[in-house]
Write a protein that holds these residues in place. Structure first.
Motif, short mmCIF file in Angstrom:
data_model
loop_
_atom_site.label_atom_id
_atom_site.label_comp_id
_atom_site.label_asym_id
_atom_site.label_seq_id
_atom_site.Cartn_x
_atom_site.Cartn_y
_atom_site.Cartn_z
N ARG A 103 14.61 -58.37 -1.00
CA ARG A 103 14.59 -58.41 0.46
C ARG A 103 13.19 -58.12 1.03
NH1 ARG A 103 18.85 -55.13 3.21
NH2 ARG A 103 18.53 -56.63 4.87
N ASP A 104 12.29 -57.69 0.17
CA ASP A 104 10.92 -57.46 0.65
C ASP A 104 10.04 -58.69 0.42
OD1 ASP A 104 11.81 -54.86 1.01
OD2 ASP A 104 11.21 -54.27 -1.03
N LYS A 105 10.61 -59.72 -0.20
CA LYS A 105 9.79 -60.87 -0.59
C LYS A 105 9.77 -61.95 0.49
CE LYS A 105 9.10 -59.16 -4.71
NZ LYS A 105 7.79 -58.61 -5.04
N MET A 106 8.68 -62.71 0.46
CA MET A 106 8.58 -63.90 1.31
C MET A 106 8.65 -65.12 0.39
SD MET A 106 8.08 -63.19 4.59
CE MET A 106 7.14 -64.52 5.32
N VAL A 107 9.58 -66.01 0.67
CA VAL A 107 9.70 -67.24 -0.12
C VAL A 107 9.79 -68.40 0.86
CG1 VAL A 107 11.05 -68.49 -1.85
CG2 VAL A 107 10.94 -66.00 -1.93
N ASN A 108 9.09 -69.47 0.57
CA ASN A 108 9.05 -70.63 1.48
C ASN A 108 8.65 -70.20 2.89
OD1 ASN A 108 10.13 -72.02 -0.76
ND2 ASN A 108 12.22 -71.64 -0.05
N ASP A 109 7.77 -69.22 2.97
CA ASP A 109 7.31 -68.66 4.25
C ASP A 109 8.42 -68.04 5.07
OD1 ASP A 109 4.67 -69.37 3.77
OD2 ASP A 109 5.00 -71.41 4.52
N LYS A 110 9.47 -67.62 4.39
CA LYS A 110 10.57 -66.95 5.10
C LYS A 110 10.91 -65.65 4.39
CE LYS A 110 12.68 -71.46 6.03
NZ LYS A 110 12.18 -72.31 4.95
N ASN A 111 11.46 -64.72 5.15
CA ASN A 111 11.96 -63.50 4.52
C ASN A 111 13.12 -63.85 3.59
OD1 ASN A 111 10.33 -61.49 5.58
ND2 ASN A 111 11.55 -61.38 7.45
N PHE A 112 13.12 -63.28 2.41
CA PHE A 112 14.25 -63.50 1.50
C PHE A 112 15.46 -62.73 2.03
CE2 PHE A 112 17.01 -63.29 -2.05
CZ PHE A 112 16.75 -64.43 -2.80
N GLU A 113 16.63 -63.36 2.00
CA GLU A 113 17.83 -62.73 2.55
C GLU A 113 18.96 -62.70 1.52
OE1 GLU A 113 17.60 -61.25 5.28
OE2 GLU A 113 15.95 -62.24 6.35
N ILE A 114 19.88 -61.77 1.72
CA ILE A 114 21.06 -61.66 0.84
C ILE A 114 22.31 -61.72 1.71
CG2 ILE A 114 22.27 -60.19 -0.83
CD1 ILE A 114 19.57 -58.91 -1.51
N VAL A 115 23.35 -62.39 1.22
CA VAL A 115 24.61 -62.51 1.96
C VAL A 115 25.76 -62.08 1.04
CG1 VAL A 115 26.19 -64.10 3.14
CG2 VAL A 115 23.72 -64.43 3.34
N VAL A 116 26.70 -61.31 1.58
CA VAL A 116 27.91 -60.92 0.85
C VAL A 116 29.11 -61.45 1.65
CG1 VAL A 116 29.30 -58.96 0.06
CG2 VAL A 116 26.82 -58.83 -0.06
N PRO A 117 29.70 -62.57 1.22
CA PRO A 117 30.74 -63.21 2.06
C PRO A 117 31.91 -62.31 2.42
CG PRO A 117 30.01 -64.73 0.38
CD PRO A 117 29.36 -63.42 0.06
N LEU A 118 32.39 -61.48 1.47
CA LEU A 118 33.54 -60.63 1.79
C LEU A 118 33.13 -59.17 1.66
CD1 LEU A 118 36.51 -60.12 2.50
CD2 LEU A 118 37.04 -60.27 0.06
N TYR A 119 33.18 -58.48 2.78
CA TYR A 119 32.83 -57.06 2.80
C TYR A 119 34.09 -56.21 2.74
CZ TYR A 119 27.89 -56.10 3.82
OH TYR A 119 26.54 -55.89 3.73
N SER A 120 33.97 -55.06 2.11
CA SER A 120 35.01 -54.05 2.20
C SER A 120 34.29 -52.74 2.47
CB SER A 120 35.76 -53.98 0.87
OG SER A 120 36.23 -52.67 0.64
N ARG A 121 34.74 -51.99 3.47
CA ARG A 121 34.04 -50.73 3.80
C ARG A 121 34.07 -49.77 2.63
NH1 ARG A 121 35.81 -45.97 5.35
NH2 ARG A 121 37.89 -46.69 5.90
N LEU A 122 35.23 -49.74 1.92
CA LEU A 122 35.33 -48.83 0.79
C LEU A 122 34.31 -49.17 -0.28
CD1 LEU A 122 39.21 -48.52 0.44
CD2 LEU A 122 37.63 -46.82 1.32
N MET A 123 34.11 -50.47 -0.48
CA MET A 123 33.14 -50.91 -1.49
C MET A 123 31.71 -50.73 -0.97
SD MET A 123 35.11 -51.68 -3.85
CE MET A 123 36.82 -52.08 -4.09
N ALA A 124 31.53 -50.95 0.33
CA ALA A 124 30.19 -50.81 0.90
C ALA A 124 29.67 -49.39 0.70
CB ALA A 124 30.21 -51.17 2.38
N ARG A 125 30.58 -48.43 0.67
CA ARG A 125 30.16 -47.04 0.43
C ARG A 125 29.48 -46.92 -0.92
NH1 ARG A 125 35.00 -42.95 1.71
NH2 ARG A 125 33.47 -41.43 1.08
N GLY A 126 30.00 -47.67 -1.90
CA GLY A 126 29.41 -47.62 -3.24
C GLY A 126 28.00 -48.18 -3.28
N ALA A 127 27.73 -49.15 -2.41
CA ALA A 127 26.40 -49.76 -2.40
C ALA A 127 25.42 -48.95 -1.56
CB ALA A 127 26.50 -51.20 -1.88
N GLY A 128 25.93 -47.99 -0.80
CA GLY A 128 25.07 -47.09 -0.03
C GLY A 128 24.17 -47.83 0.94
N ALA A 129 22.90 -47.40 0.96
CA ALA A 129 21.96 -47.96 1.94
C ALA A 129 21.62 -49.42 1.65
CB ALA A 129 20.69 -47.12 1.92
#
Lengths: 343, 457
Positions: free
Chosen positions: B279-305
């Motif tokens: 997420r700190d990288k620039m690729v094709n002159d754009k910020n690199f992004e990550i997408v998680v199609p299905l979120y779960s709050r309980l699981m999001a706790r495991g991934a923390g920040a």
């Protein structure tokens, strides 16, 4: 070329974890002749030493902030860690931030004690029993230990990040004159690899250059003769069990920032580590380390898209495939000695 | 001297035959009733089949809490929760059709065979009239098929694969939770708006049914908006370290990484991706992004920040109860139904409910209401009552239980990892409420055949 370098680097840190666990397994097998299926659980307990210390250092008191509300619409209770209250936000925050490296200091005595209790309390009763019995009892123990951890910590992974200064990754490609971003490698994984190298080196040095190590090596080669010389080899082997537990535990502590620990993480590594031990050669410490790194790197290569496209599913079987080939061509493993597990 | 004809061997043989007869599943012997497990006393038994052990045990525990709360509310205990806001008014706190609601629980272990065994046990031994729960599509499809054969209703828990109400749909099965297609359709416009139409995506996909349908849905939706998919790599479900899959992403020329992972896989792959500094990288002159199609709050706790700023979708989120302002400035008022549910759940358990808890609570209420409206526990009458049923007041706004595939159609929430969370529960923020019209599809596109309802005995 850079893709190959990248996967070699990747394999190194994965191989580090395999090598550290396999090293402990081999120490126990070589000294006590016990096939310890609870060794993965020791790795997991080490990881939870880091979780526990992080929670301990994050113990907080609550103050009510009337300007904010919680999920029920009540005034929000804001938590402030005691260490931040006592030492100020900067120093307190840094202590919490460094909880994983600090956990090493906690994990060493805890793991040695766990290893000692495990060996004296249960495993010593199975020294003269068949390996199948040892596997059953240690596997059962592993399940009990992981269920205890699940009871206290839940089933979900618990984030245990590395210190902030190790966040992000090193642009290794740019460093060696390749294209930018061609080879990136997280700082913490470099730390893990270096840590593993130090631990492995220390264990070898301990066995090679100390009197204690010499006696243990002699005991591994011929337990009866060493006993006839009046040396209490059992006591030394018990200490070795504690050391092996500490090695597995430290591997677990330092692994927590790589993957958020959960109660099942020991089992995830256990089977692969046994394959590593067998491929390296039962009872051979250098073999375990060599096989750990070899299989880690091979696993990384098998995860490349080009390889999966060529041989679908290879990423799931590569380690076992290589194990079969090595054992067919070298039945004692890469560095196995004659007579070990062959009686 | 007495002379008895009984011998030890004879008694044992007779006992064995009698025992075998008694042990015969009631599902095969209960021919006198009009349908399987027809309640004849003053109570009715529901079967809650949730993961109580295994990797999704925490999610299962939250589901069970919601079920227990729903049973309380159906029996007139507690504050009534969403029964008070539900648009249908047949539930009056006297149970279902005047029968007090009781329940039994089973452990799916998130394994299809174990889930079927526990569902079968609850139907055959405990007389459960309806089975509900689960945290996996594989389990949902397996248990749904079993319920169809057994002649009981299956109200699915957390299952997101298109197949549950697509190619594997059954007449006796119903799903309130949204699906992969809806996630893709809701997410794609938000992603295009946030990151532009000229993006190159790299998919890492869990190597099982749910992963495939999610990848397909997100690919189709994003490609329709101009994105290019440069690679899609399947990852083993048992994988824990994703570094070897993530390391080549930057070399591929991709500037977005889509993680079609759920649960522990999601936590680990996202953690690894953030570690690699993507997420700190620039690729094709754009910020690199990550997408998680299905979120779960309980699981999001495991991934923390690591979830901060990352887009995904969810079926429901407790923050609906408080209202919020979307990034484009749209004010969304607090939802009364969500507020009622969060209050009931939060006061009883001390923390807000998850989306899994919400969908399970809703399914129990919807089943009970359908029975009351039908005036019968007969599964075929319940199916008829639920098919085409339009309702509101259960936290997702106006909703339709579509007759053609037994899938609920309602607004979908697009969420993003919160940058400055106030508490351990405050991990996600709703950035858009995608209107139901945008996520509705032709029921024939996923194939399958509902068949006809099976009342069992």
């Amino acid at each position: 070329m850079d893709a190959i370098l990248l996967q070699i680097l990747n394999g190194l840190d994965k191989g580090s974890a395999y090598a550290l666990i396999a090293l402990g397994l081999t120490l126990i097998f070589g000294t006590l002749g016990v096939v310890n299926f609870a060794h993965g659980a020791l790795f997991m307990i080490g990881a939870f030493c880091a979780v526990t210390l992080q929670r301990f250092l994050s113990l907080s008191f609550e103050t009510v902030d009337p300007t904010q509300t919680d999920f029920l619409g009540n005034p929000l209770k804001v938590k402030t860690p005691y260490v931040e209250h006592w030492f100020g936000p900067e120093i307190g925050g840094a202590i919490i931030d460094w909880s994983v490296p600090l956990a090493i200091l906690v994990a060493i005595p805890v793991m040695v004690a766990v290893g000692f209790i495990m060996e004296r309390g249960l495993i010593k009763h199975f020294y003269r029993r068949p390996h199948a019995d040892q596997i059953l009892v240690t596997f059962g123990l592993a399940i009990v230990l992981q269920e205890i951890i699940k009871y206290f910590y839940g089933a979900n992974p618990i984030p245990t990040p590395a210190p902030d200064m190790f966040a992000g990754s090193l642009d290794f490609g740019a460093l060696v004159g390749m294209a930018e971003n061609s080879i990136i490698y997280p700082y913490w994984r470099l730390v893990y690899f270096a840590f593993a190298a130090v631990i492995i080196g220390s264990v070898f040095a301990f066995l090679q250059f100390t009197t204690f190590g010499m006696v243990v090596r002699a005991g591994m080669a011929d337990r009866e003769t060493v006993g006839l010389l009046g040396i209490n080899i059992d006591k030394r082997f018990t200490i070795m069990f504690g050391i092996a537990a500490a090695v597995a535990g430290l591997a677990g502590v330092m692994y927590t920032p790589i993957n958020a620990p959960n109660y099942h993480m020991g089992m995830d590594f256990l089977v692969l580590s046994f394959v590593v031990v067998v491929v390296g050669g039962m009872g051979s410490l250098p073999g375990a380390v060599l096989a750990g790194f070899l299989l880690g790197i091979l696993e990384s290569f098998a995860s490349m898209k080009e390889v999966i496209d060529l041989i679908p599913g290879i990423n799931q079987i590569i380690i076992y495939l290589v194990a079969i080939i090595i054992l067919l061509t070298r039945p004692r493993g890469l560095m196995g000695r004659k007579g070990v597990m062959e009686e | 001297m007495s002379n008895s004809n009984f011998t030890r061997r004879g008694v044992l043989k007779t006992s064995a035959v009698a025992g075998a007869g008694l042990a015969l599943p009631t599902i095969f012997t209960n021919r006198a009733n009009a349908f399987t497990n027809e309640p004849t006393g003053s109570t009715v038994t529901l079967g809650f089949n949730v993961p109580q052990t295994g990797p999704y045990a925490d999610e299962g525990a939250d589901e069970l809490r919601a079920y227990q709360l729903a049973v309380e509310h159906l029996n007139g205990e507690g504050d009534g929760g969403m029964i008070n806001t539900f648009s249908s008014k047949t539930l009056d706190g006297t149970g279902i059709l005047g029968k007090k609601v009781e329940y039994v629980t089973g452990d799916t272990q998130t394994k299809s065979d174990a889930a079927r065994a526990s569902a079968r046990s609850m139907i055959e031994k405990d007389g459960a009239i309806m089975i509900t729960g689960g945290s996996s599509s594989g389990v949902a499809v397996a248990v749904q098929a079993l319920c169809q054969e057994a002649g009981v209703i299956f109200m699915a828990g957390l299952t997101h694969s298109n197949d549950t109400t697509g190619k594997d749909k059954k007449a006796n099965g119903f799903r309130h939770f949204f699906n992969s297609y809806m996630s893709g359709a809701a997410l794609a416009p938000v992603l295009a708006n946030a990151y532009g139409n000229d993006r190159k995506a790299y998919h890492l996909t869990a190597d099982y049914n749910w992963g495939y349908t999610t990848e397909e849905a997100v690919r189709n939706s994003t490609e329709a908006l101009g994105w290019e998919t440069v690679a899609a790599v399947k990852t083993p479900l048992t994988q824990t370290d994703f570094s070897s899959y993530i390391a080549p992403v930057l070399q591929s020329g991709a500037d977005v990484l889509v993680l079609n992972h759920y649960g522990g896989n999601m936590v680990n792959s996202l953690t690894n991706a953030v570690q690699f500094g993507l997420r700190d990288k620039m690729v094709n002159d754009k910020n690199f992004e990550i997408v998680v199609p299905l979120y779960s709050r309980l699981m999001a706790r495991g991934a923390g920040a690591n979830v901060k700023g990352i887009y995904g979708s969810t079926n429901w989120h407790w923050s609906l109860s408080q209202g919020f302002t979307t990034p484009d400035g749209t004010e969304v008022a607090p939802d009364a139904a969500s507020a009622a549910f969060v209050k009931s759940f939060g006061e009883k358990y001390g923390f807000p409910p998850s989306q899994a808890a919400h969908t399970c609570y809703c399914q129990t209420i919807l089943y009970a209401d359908a029975v009351n409206r039908a005036g019968s526990f007969n599964p075929c009458a319940v199916v008829e009552a639920l098919e085409g049923f339009e309702f509101d007041g259960l936290g997702n706004g106006p909703t339709l239980y579509r007759a053609e595939d037994h899938q609920c159609f309602k607004d979908v929430l697009v969420v993003r990892g919160k940058e400055n969370p106030q508490s351990e529960f405050d991990l996600l923020e709703v950035v858009e409420v995608t209107p139901v019209g945008q996520v509705t599809y032709d029921p024939s596109i996923f194939g399958g055949d509902l068949g006809s309802c099976n009342p069992g005995a």
